[in-house]
Motif scaffolding. Sequence first.
Motif, PDB file in Angstrom:
ATOM      1  N   PHE A  14       4.445  -2.965   4.569  1.00 50.89           N
ATOM      2  CA  PHE A  14       5.372  -3.989   4.081  1.00 50.89           C
ATOM      3  C   PHE A  14       6.243  -3.343   3.018  1.00 50.89           C
ATOM      4  O   PHE A  14       5.723  -2.742   2.085  1.00 50.89           O
ATOM      5  N   ASN A  15       7.520  -3.457   3.174  1.00 49.27           N
ATOM      6  CA  ASN A  15       8.468  -2.884   2.215  1.00 49.27           C
ATOM      7  C   ASN A  15       8.153  -1.421   1.924  1.00 49.27           C
ATOM      8  O   ASN A  15       8.143  -0.989   0.777  1.00 49.27           O
TER       9      ASN A  15
ATOM     10  N   ARG B 286       5.401   0.131   1.987  1.00 52.15           N
ATOM     11  CA  ARG B 286       4.065   0.447   1.472  1.00 52.15           C
ATOM     12  C   ARG B 286       3.049   0.183   2.582  1.00 52.15           C
ATOM     13  O   ARG B 286       2.988  -0.930   3.124  1.00 52.15           O
TER      14      ARG B 286
ATOM     15  N   VAL C 166      -0.079  -0.927   4.184  1.00 56.81           N
ATOM     16  CA  VAL C 166      -1.087  -1.899   3.791  1.00 56.81           C
ATOM     17  C   VAL C 166      -2.340  -1.689   4.634  1.00 56.81           C
ATOM     18  O   VAL C 166      -3.463  -1.895   4.179  1.00 56.81           O
TER      19      VAL C 166
ATOM     20  N   ASN D 274      -9.957  -7.406  -2.669  1.00 50.46           N
ATOM     21  CA  ASN D 274      -8.715  -8.143  -2.430  1.00 50.46           C
ATOM     22  C   ASN D 274      -7.541  -7.186  -2.263  1.00 50.46           C
ATOM     23  O   ASN D 274      -7.458  -6.183  -2.946  1.00 50.46           O
ATOM     24  N   GLY D 275      -6.659  -7.516  -1.350  1.00 47.30           N
ATOM     25  CA  GLY D 275      -5.456  -6.715  -1.171  1.00 47.30           C
ATOM     26  C   GLY D 275      -5.691  -5.438  -0.400  1.00 47.30           C
ATOM     27  O   GLY D 275      -4.856  -4.541  -0.391  1.00 47.30           O
ATOM     28  N   SER D 276      -6.843  -5.341   0.279  1.00 50.77           N
ATOM     29  CA  SER D 276      -7.130  -4.084   0.973  1.00 50.77           C
ATOM     30  C   SER D 276      -6.652  -4.095   2.416  1.00 50.77           C
ATOM     31  O   SER D 276      -6.759  -3.089   3.099  1.00 50.77           O
ATOM     32  N   GLY D 277      -6.133  -5.216   2.885  1.00 49.41           N
ATOM     33  CA  GLY D 277      -5.556  -5.244   4.229  1.00 49.41           C
ATOM     34  C   GLY D 277      -6.391  -5.973   5.264  1.00 49.41           C
ATOM     35  O   GLY D 277      -6.139  -5.859   6.456  1.00 49.41           O
ATOM     36  N   LYS D 278      -7.368  -6.768   4.819  1.00 51.14           N
ATOM     37  CA  LYS D 278      -8.219  -7.494   5.774  1.00 51.14           C
ATOM     38  C   LYS D 278      -7.407  -8.529   6.551  1.00 51.14           C
ATOM     39  O   LYS D 278      -7.432  -8.564   7.779  1.00 51.14           O
TER      40      LYS D 278
ATOM     41  N   GLN E 125      -7.112 -17.644   6.055  1.00 54.19           N
ATOM     42  CA  GLN E 125      -7.718 -17.572   4.728  1.00 54.19           C
ATOM     43  C   GLN E 125      -7.395 -18.832   3.935  1.00 54.19           C
ATOM     44  O   GLN E 125      -8.261 -19.436   3.323  1.00 54.19           O
TER      45      GLN E 125
HETATM   46  N1  LIG Z   1       4.021 -10.561   4.533  1.00 53.17           N
HETATM   47  C1  LIG Z   1       3.806  -9.663   3.560  1.00 53.17           C
HETATM   48  N2  LIG Z   1       4.853  -9.095   2.907  1.00 53.17           N
HETATM   49  C2  LIG Z   1       4.651  -8.178   1.945  1.00 53.17           C
HETATM   50  N3  LIG Z   1       3.449  -7.775   1.528  1.00 53.17           N
HETATM   51  C3  LIG Z   1       2.357  -8.287   2.108  1.00 53.17           C
HETATM   52  C4  LIG Z   1       2.483  -9.263   3.161  1.00 53.17           C
HETATM   53  N4  LIG Z   1       1.240  -9.597   3.568  1.00 53.17           N
HETATM   54  C5  LIG Z   1       0.384  -8.866   2.809  1.00 53.17           C
HETATM   55  N5  LIG Z   1       1.052  -8.092   1.940  1.00 53.17           N
HETATM   56  C6  LIG Z   1       0.443  -7.150   0.992  1.00 53.17           C
HETATM   57  O1  LIG Z   1      -0.444  -6.332   1.691  1.00 53.17           O
HETATM   58  C7  LIG Z   1      -1.602  -6.073   0.936  1.00 53.17           C
HETATM   59  C8  LIG Z   1      -2.822  -6.424   1.761  1.00 53.17           C
HETATM   60  O2  LIG Z   1      -2.861  -7.809   1.921  1.00 53.17           O
HETATM   61  P1  LIG Z   1      -3.975  -8.559   2.747  1.00 53.17           P
HETATM   62  O3  LIG Z   1      -4.000  -8.014   4.128  1.00 53.17           O
HETATM   63  O4  LIG Z   1      -3.727  -9.998   2.589  1.00 53.17           O
HETATM   64  O5  LIG Z   1      -5.311  -8.116   1.994  1.00 53.17           O
HETATM   65  P2  LIG Z   1      -6.703  -8.855   1.941  1.00 53.17           P
HETATM   66  O6  LIG Z   1      -6.735  -9.894   2.970  1.00 53.17           O
HETATM   67  O7  LIG Z   1      -7.688  -7.772   2.175  1.00 53.17           O
HETATM   68  O8  LIG Z   1      -6.838  -9.419   0.572  1.00 53.17           O
HETATM   69  C9  LIG Z   1      -1.485  -6.875  -0.338  1.00 53.17           C
HETATM   70  O9  LIG Z   1      -1.100  -6.009  -1.358  1.00 53.17           O
HETATM   71  C10 LIG Z   1      -0.405  -7.874  -0.045  1.00 53.17           C
HETATM   72  O10 LIG Z   1       0.342  -8.127  -1.203  1.00 53.17           O
END
Ligand SMILES: Nc1ncnc2c1ncn2[C@@H]1O[C@H](COP(=O)(O)OP(=O)(O)O)[C@@H](O)[C@H]1O
Lengths: 314, 387
Positions: free
Chosen positions: A22-23, A25, A27, A47-51, A92
């Motif tokens: 995303f952008n 980065r 994920v 949290n934020g690991s890509g699940k 979620q």
């Molecule tokens: N649609 C999106 N646009 C930009 N960033 C995103 C988007 N969805 C998730 N992210 C980013 O990707 C990372 C992983 O998110 P996520 O998959 O929701 O992790 P988890 O479920 O393990 O907490 C986070 O840092 C989140 O901010």
Amino acid sequence: MAIATIPDGDIAIDVAHLTKSFNGRAVVRDLTMQVRKGLIYGFLGPNGSGKTTTLRMLCGLLTPDSGHGTCLGFDILTQAKEIKRHVGYMTQRFSLYADLSIRENLEFVARVHDLPDPRAAAKAAIDRLGLSNRADQLAGELSGGWKQRLALGACILPEPRLLLLDEPTAGVDPKARRDFWDEIHTLANEGLTVLVSTHYMDEAERCHEIAYIAYGDLLAVGTVDEVIAGAHLANWIVTGEGLAELARQLRTLPGVDMVAPFGASLHVVGRDAQKLDDATAELRASGAQVWARGEATLEDVFIDLMGRSKDNFA
Amino acid sequence: MSAQANARGRGFRASFLRWYAMFVKELIQLRRDRITFATMIFIPLAQLLLFGYAINTDPRNLPTAVLIQDDSPFVRTFLAAMRASKYFEVTYVAASEAELDHLLLSGKAQFGVQIPANFGRDLMRGERPAILIIADATDPSATSGAVSALQGLTASVFTRDLQGASASLNAKPAPFEVRVHRRYNPAGETRLNIVPGLMGTILTLTMLIFTALSVTREIERGTMESLLSMPINPVEIMLGKIAPYVLIGGLQMGLILGAAYWLFGVPVVGNLTMLIALSVLFIINNLSIGYTFSTIATNQLQAMQMSFFFFLPNLLLSGFMFPFRGMPDWAQVVGEILPLTHYLRIVRGVMLKGATFADLEWDVTAMTLFMLAAMAVAVARFRQTLD
Ligand SMILES: Nc1ncnc2c1ncn2[C@@H]1O[C@H](COP(=O)(O)OP(=O)(O)O)[C@@H](O)[C@H]1O
Ligand SMILES: [Mg+2]
């Protein structure tokens, strides 16, 4: 009418090298995993690991930047339509209609899935979930635990073959959490494959297999015992007086990778048993505290994995 | 069981059921949302009554400026008769033509009355002198009633003053003339134009807004994630979301038609069934456009703004505000694209002129094309993933 053929393999989810950014980065990075049919597969990570991102790629809600794979034998890139028909995805965040009652929500799901008798199907789901006396309550007015039950009910209503549950028990009280897991085990016994993300350690122990993901990288897969064994962590458990001071001392020693207080004891963990023993020899000999060999816990392993991943990341 | 599950969800029947699921869901949500529902009934009624009455009723007691250049007793009689008609209220007495002009230009007076010098003398001589009435016809419906009332005065106003020797002057034609100058808008559209026009603008605004919010609302509330994970396609979602509002639009149309007929006395000269059918087409047209905005906007506020942005040219260039043929060429070209332009022709044509389908073929075609284009854009724009 054409009837899709579902390959009779043992594998429900089979994906390789999935990457999503995303952008700019990443994920999820180069994720490869296989989930056998009929298993409860835990998907763990901070949290934020890509699940969530991974689960969304599996059910066709997100398109991976690269990588490929199948879900129930359907290609995740080209057969999202088929996947949606056979996969129940529990988001979620509660995402049913807050201004519809329990019954209306379930009837909506039943109709969208073209069930033969939507009303009867919704009624059966309500009874199964024990929601009979709340059937006409608006979904938005339910407590967290009941919302979760409703969301699960909506997922299993169309009789999917695979459930993707995204942190289904976050913010739910322990009793409701246990009931929820009992229900998941019942479903798995009936032949359903369940992929469930969580960050509760005790829930990991209720899974047949687990995968650990941190900051986009899949770091460990296997049964709980395999994951613990695979980490090769040596562990001492210390009890006695002056643990806080001892912890401070230990953290400065090379060969000690992790020091964590657990109630009245201190867990001292090292990746290399020899180095750990050498480093702590003096303190152990001093006799100020009681040192005993311990087994590394799943939590030790995860915290260690997370630490390593962060080191690589930085 | 699994073969049955596989067969499920295919074919037209399944597609219809998914549409029906969406339709029922939207209908329930609509019913729950009391405020929206009330707005939908209240907006058209309020708009119609406010606009309809403000524009259409015969306004009375209009401010009038007089410039008196004669001192005969006839002047007082004439002014008294004007007042008695209830249309005029003499609020200014101007001292010069320049002042009279100013009063009209500034909008302080709706009418200017100029009684020329020697009016009484010329009247007695039978020379049929003229009284000049200057009407500010910017808003033609405001002045037309008053002007016609005035025409009626000429014959009878001086009957009592002209007795005895001058009684012969009472014979026809009237002993003097009223010359009316409609300033600023000599054409003067009829009031019947406005109520049918209102039907079009009301349906445009309300229908646009209701569907403009529908997709963005699902995204903002997070329900889109569930919806997208289910086997329902963008066309089914779109039609399911539009359908309940066709019913609402039909209800609004009924209200407006009823009010037009009973409150404002607008006739339906042409075929009522055709009018209703084409109105439904227009309703679906606006719902599709609103829905399209909903798929483009990223939040509800944006969707609202897009709706208003689209509504503005409809209001200004469709022939509702200004006579269509009186607009500059470029404005007519733009207007020709807008659905409201075509609907106004249809509704005015059928209600007032008794137009038939053959007369309106082009308008129906244009409206249908616009609707299909909007739907195509909506389906293409609808994001089926969360990417
Ligand atoms: N649609 C999106 N646009 C930009 N960033 C995103 C988007 N969805 C998730 N992210 C980013 O990707 C990372 C992983 O998110 P996520 O998959 O929701 O992790 P988890 O479920 O393990 O907490 C986070 O840092 C989140 O901010
Ligand atoms: Mg998540």
